[in-house]
Design an enzyme around this catalytic site. Structure first.
Site, PDB file in Angstrom:
ATOM      1  N   ASP A 145      -0.152  -6.026   0.580  1.00 49.95           N
ATOM      2  CA  ASP A 145      -1.340  -6.528  -0.122  1.00 49.95           C
ATOM      3  C   ASP A 145      -0.974  -7.693  -1.150  1.00 49.95           C
ATOM      4  OD1 ASP A 145      -3.895  -6.656  -0.997  1.00 49.95           O
ATOM      5  OD2 ASP A 145      -3.332  -5.492  -2.891  1.00 49.95           O
ATOM      6  N   ASN A 205       8.708   0.267  -0.788  1.00 49.56           N
ATOM      7  CA  ASN A 205       7.616   0.550  -1.562  1.00 49.56           C
ATOM      8  C   ASN A 205       6.644   1.098  -0.508  1.00 49.56           C
ATOM      9  OD1 ASN A 205       5.623  -0.052  -3.671  1.00 49.56           O
ATOM     10  ND2 ASN A 205       4.582  -1.052  -2.055  1.00 49.56           N
ATOM     11  N   GLU A 206       6.115   2.135  -0.793  1.00 49.72           N
ATOM     12  CA  GLU A 206       5.180   2.999   0.019  1.00 49.72           C
ATOM     13  C   GLU A 206       5.295   3.123   1.413  1.00 49.72           C
ATOM     14  OE1 GLU A 206       2.033   0.139  -1.082  1.00 49.72           O
ATOM     15  OE2 GLU A 206       2.170   0.759  -3.017  1.00 49.72           O
ATOM     16  N   TYR A 238      -4.165   6.147  -7.235  1.00 51.37           N
ATOM     17  CA  TYR A 238      -5.477   5.258  -7.547  1.00 51.37           C
ATOM     18  C   TYR A 238      -6.595   6.267  -7.606  1.00 51.37           C
ATOM     19  CZ  TYR A 238      -2.961   1.059  -7.050  1.00 51.37           C
ATOM     20  OH  TYR A 238      -1.931   0.087  -7.180  1.00 51.37           O
ATOM     21  N   GLU A 291       2.448   2.763 -10.117  1.00 54.70           N
ATOM     22  CA  GLU A 291       1.301   1.983  -9.901  1.00 54.70           C
ATOM     23  C   GLU A 291      -0.113   2.878 -10.215  1.00 54.70           C
ATOM     24  OE1 GLU A 291       0.411   0.092  -6.084  1.00 54.70           O
ATOM     25  OE2 GLU A 291       2.296  -0.790  -5.967  1.00 54.70           O
TER      26      GLU A 291
HETATM   27  C1  CKU Z   1      -2.118  -2.076  -4.622  1.00 52.28           C
HETATM   28  C2  CKU Z   1      -0.997   3.208  -2.360  1.00 52.28           C
HETATM   29  C3  CKU Z   1      -0.867   2.074  -3.178  1.00 52.28           C
HETATM   30  C4  CKU Z   1      -0.434   0.853  -2.966  1.00 52.28           C
HETATM   31  N1  CKU Z   1      -0.425  -0.262  -3.694  1.00 52.28           N
HETATM   32  C5  CKU Z   1       0.197  -1.330  -3.212  1.00 52.28           C
HETATM   33  C6  CKU Z   1      -0.022  -2.792  -3.985  1.00 52.28           C
HETATM   34  O1  CKU Z   1       0.773  -3.714  -3.414  1.00 52.28           O
HETATM   35  C7  CKU Z   1      -1.342  -2.995  -3.929  1.00 52.28           C
HETATM   36  O2  CKU Z   1      -1.669  -4.201  -4.282  1.00 52.28           O
HETATM   37  C8  CKU Z   1      -1.595  -0.516  -3.958  1.00 52.28           C
HETATM   38  C9  CKU Z   1      -3.400  -2.279  -4.506  1.00 52.28           C
HETATM   39  O3  CKU Z   1      -4.349  -1.857  -3.846  1.00 52.28           O
HETATM   40  O4  CKU Z   1      -4.061  -2.977  -5.529  1.00 52.28           O
END
Ligand code: CKU
Length: 607
Positions: free
Chosen positions: A166, A416-417, A473, A511
């Site tokens: 992203d 990452n993820e 999130y 995050e």
């Molecule tokens: C973020 C599972 C969350 C992953 N995360 C990665 C990051 O790079 C994105 O910008 C989510 C988002 O959706 O804002």
């Protein structure tokens, strides 16, 4: 010439000349540069600044979205008085891979867009003369590149980048390029580790040279007073009454290394290094034996016009904003940042979770959405996985070699993820984690950031982490808006499940965030409004405060940043606490108040 990651510095024996400025530049739309001899000089170049991403200067979309080879060219003068020594070009990075030609001859290749590399000059360049350097920088994404993604061919014949991540696929020569001079007999690597005893520090050091003469090390305090010295390539330095490097209260000693032949200095190099220890004990992070609670952000190297290009001005503003808001840490999501940023963090006493560009190891163009569905996917069982693993290990080696002496770096984030719910991930993780542990002389904690579907009962890889980083999130991608009360229940439920596992290690939120349009106010709140961002953060923070094993919060994101265009993104990701121009959204004032009231060791006081 031996490979070396040491930062370029001027000393008695070393020289550094910046090649930053306007370079010739040409996009290879028809992929013909290689057959038409562009390595001997670009036929129809434009001028573009280095360092910078090339994408946002132009008004044509075909340039911004260009996927393939972009060519850079400049000339440099190689001083005659340097003859008999080793000259090289040093690229801070070339994203994502580069081929370098000196006077028309291939001199070096480098894979990976976020680490420096050297191009030896002695065989191909001419002393006392101007020399031409041409660089082919390729920005294509694949299943084996770090970061991962796809390169697609549109029906009109143009290529397009499809990142599995992203952030915008910025590329080019995004960091400084330097012409450097090294002595024939040189220090190529240097590392330190420390042990504290009473008021003293015992610094174990290790140097690598390409010659036979031994290294001598002297350590000076900030007033320039000699406090320790030792002879030999490896040894232990004793710093009596050491002044430790503390969180947001840094102190740096200057380590000066010399190779001596009798009275003659063959090489000299220095680094400013903070003395501190980092360890994990139970659910706590201990810096110099004292607990610290992480407050800060996931960041990006991203700003208007220059994209991911390094700017000392943007860096300065970012640190000032982070100090103002009472942050003490950040994660270099999702790639190694410019070296100057770590030097600044060393100076300012910030803690860094240093991340390798292993992002997008989850097959979906919007992986964070796919992940929220709980859908079973497998990423690490492709034909290409062995090659990916190879590139990943090399990227980790370069990261650790580059950053191992920074006091600010307290942990390595190795992915990452990634996809972790399929058994095939386990072998991959095992190898990656073992490799990183072996490489770091300070044996810092290693971790990775867990995507939303990597849950206590689905994640097969969390056991490799020394502490757990959750990207969550609840209240945004899941149960946003008026459903936030249920989001809170879901968040608590997940944390209860982790708690029940009794892992006895720290967790941080690496995050959590909500997209927010700085122009939008709404009472009562709606998603995307400034009010909702505060509501969301307040909900999350209230939950964090109920769990002792949560030892840090890094909000996503420090500032708004550019992404690929799409229905999920309104000209970029707007989860910034600051705008892309680094002005505060309302939530910045909320966080400032919270973080001012949280001592660095806040969770301990609660107990
Ligand atoms: C973020 C599972 C969350 C992953 N995360 C990665 C990051 O790079 C994105 O910008 C989510 C988002 O959706 O804002």
């Amino acid at each position: 010439m031996q490979k070396s990651m040491l930062y370029p510095r001027e000393t008695n024996c070393r020289r550094v000349v910046s090649l930053d400025g306007m370079w010739k530049f040409q996009l290879d739309f028809s992929s013909s540069g290689r057959t038409q001899g562009w390595e001997c000089g670009l036929p129809n170049p434009d001028l573009i600044p280095v360092p910078a991403s090339f994408q946002d200067f132009y008004t044509e979309k075909d340039i911004r979205e260009f996927t393939g080879d972009v060519w850079y060219e400049t000339e440099f003068f190689l001083p005659g008085e340097w003859e008999g020594k080793e000259a090289a070009l040093r690229f801070g990075c070339a994203t994502h891979r580069a081929e370098v030609y000196i006077n028309g001859k291939k001199a070096a290749v480098h894979e990976g867009g976020f680490t420096p590399f050297l191009v030896p000059l002695n065989d191909l360049a001419v002393f006392s003369s101007f020399n031409r350097v041409v660089v082919i920088v390729n920005n294509e994404l694949s299943n084996t590149s770090l970061p991962c993604g796809e390169t697609k061919l549109l029906s009109n014949g143009k290529k397009i980048s499809k990142p599995y991540f992203d952030f915008f696929n910025y590329s080019g020569l995004q960091r400084s390029v330097k012409l450097i001079l090294l002595p024939k007999e040189a220090i190529t690597d240097f590392s330190v580790d420390y042990r504290l005893q009473g008021e003293d520090a015992f610094v174990t050091y290790h140097t690598i040279t390409n010659g036979v003469h031994p290294v001598m090390v002297k350590v000076y305090d900030e007033a320039g007073v000699l406090v320790a010295e030792a002879n030999g390539n490896d040894g232990v330095l004793t710093i009596p009454k050491v002044r430790l490097w503390e969180v947001r209260n840094a102190y740096l000693y200057r380590f000066v290394l010399k190779i001596l032949d009798q009275d003659k200095i063959l090489d000299e190099y220095y680094e400013d290094i903070g003395v501190r220890t980092i360890e994990i004990k139970g659910t706590k992070f201990l810096i110099n034996g004292k607990p610290v609670y992480l407050k800060g952000f996931g960041k990006h190297e991203d700003s208007d016009i220059i994209g991911r290009g390094f700017s000392a001005g943007v860096m300065k503003r970012d640190f000032e904003c982070m100090k103002w808001i009472h942050a003490n840490s950040f994660r270099t999501s999702h790639y190694p940042y410019s070296e100057e940023i770590y030097q600044m963090a060393d100076r300012e006493g910030f803690l860094i979770i240093d991340e390798v560009a292993a992002v997008g190891m989850f097959e979906s163009l919007m992986n964070f959405m796919e992940a929220s569905t709980g859908k079973h996917t497998a990423f690490f069982q492709k034909e290409t996985t062995p090659e990916l693993l190879q590139n990943h290990k090399e990227a980790i080696r370069e990261l650790i070699e580059r950053d191992k002496n920074h006091a600010s770096v307290i942990a390595w984030s190795l992915l990452n993820e990634p996809e972790t719910t399929d058994e095939s991930a386990v072998a991959y993780f095992k190898e990656i984690f073992q490799y990183a542990k072996e490489l770091d002389p300070q044996k810092r904690p290693c971790t990775f950031a867990l995507i939303m579907n990597s849950l206590p009962n689905t994640c097969k890889c969390y056991q490799f982490s020394d502490f757990i980083c959750l990207n969550r999130y609840y209240g945004w991608y899941l149960k946003g808006g008026y459903e936030i009360s249920e989001a809170e229940e879901n968040l608590r439920k997940e944390l209860d499940e982790w708690k029940a596992k009794n892992l006895n290690i720290p967790f941080i939120f690496s995050e959590y965030g909500a997209d927010t349009n700085p122009a939008e106010h709404k009472l009562p709140s709606v998603m995307w409004s400034q009010e909702y961002q505060i509501e969301f953060l307040t909900m999350c923070n209230n939950v964090f405060d109920c769990y002792d094993f949560i030892q840090g919060e890094q909000v996503w994101n420090f500032a708004d940043f550019q992404t690929t265009e799409g229905i999920m993104r309104m000209n970029g990701n707007k989860k910034g606490i600051f705008t892309r121009q680094r002005q505060p959204k309302d939530a910045a004032y909320y966080l400032r108040e919270r973080w001012a009231s949280l001592e660095d060791d806040k969770k301990v006081k609660l107990e």
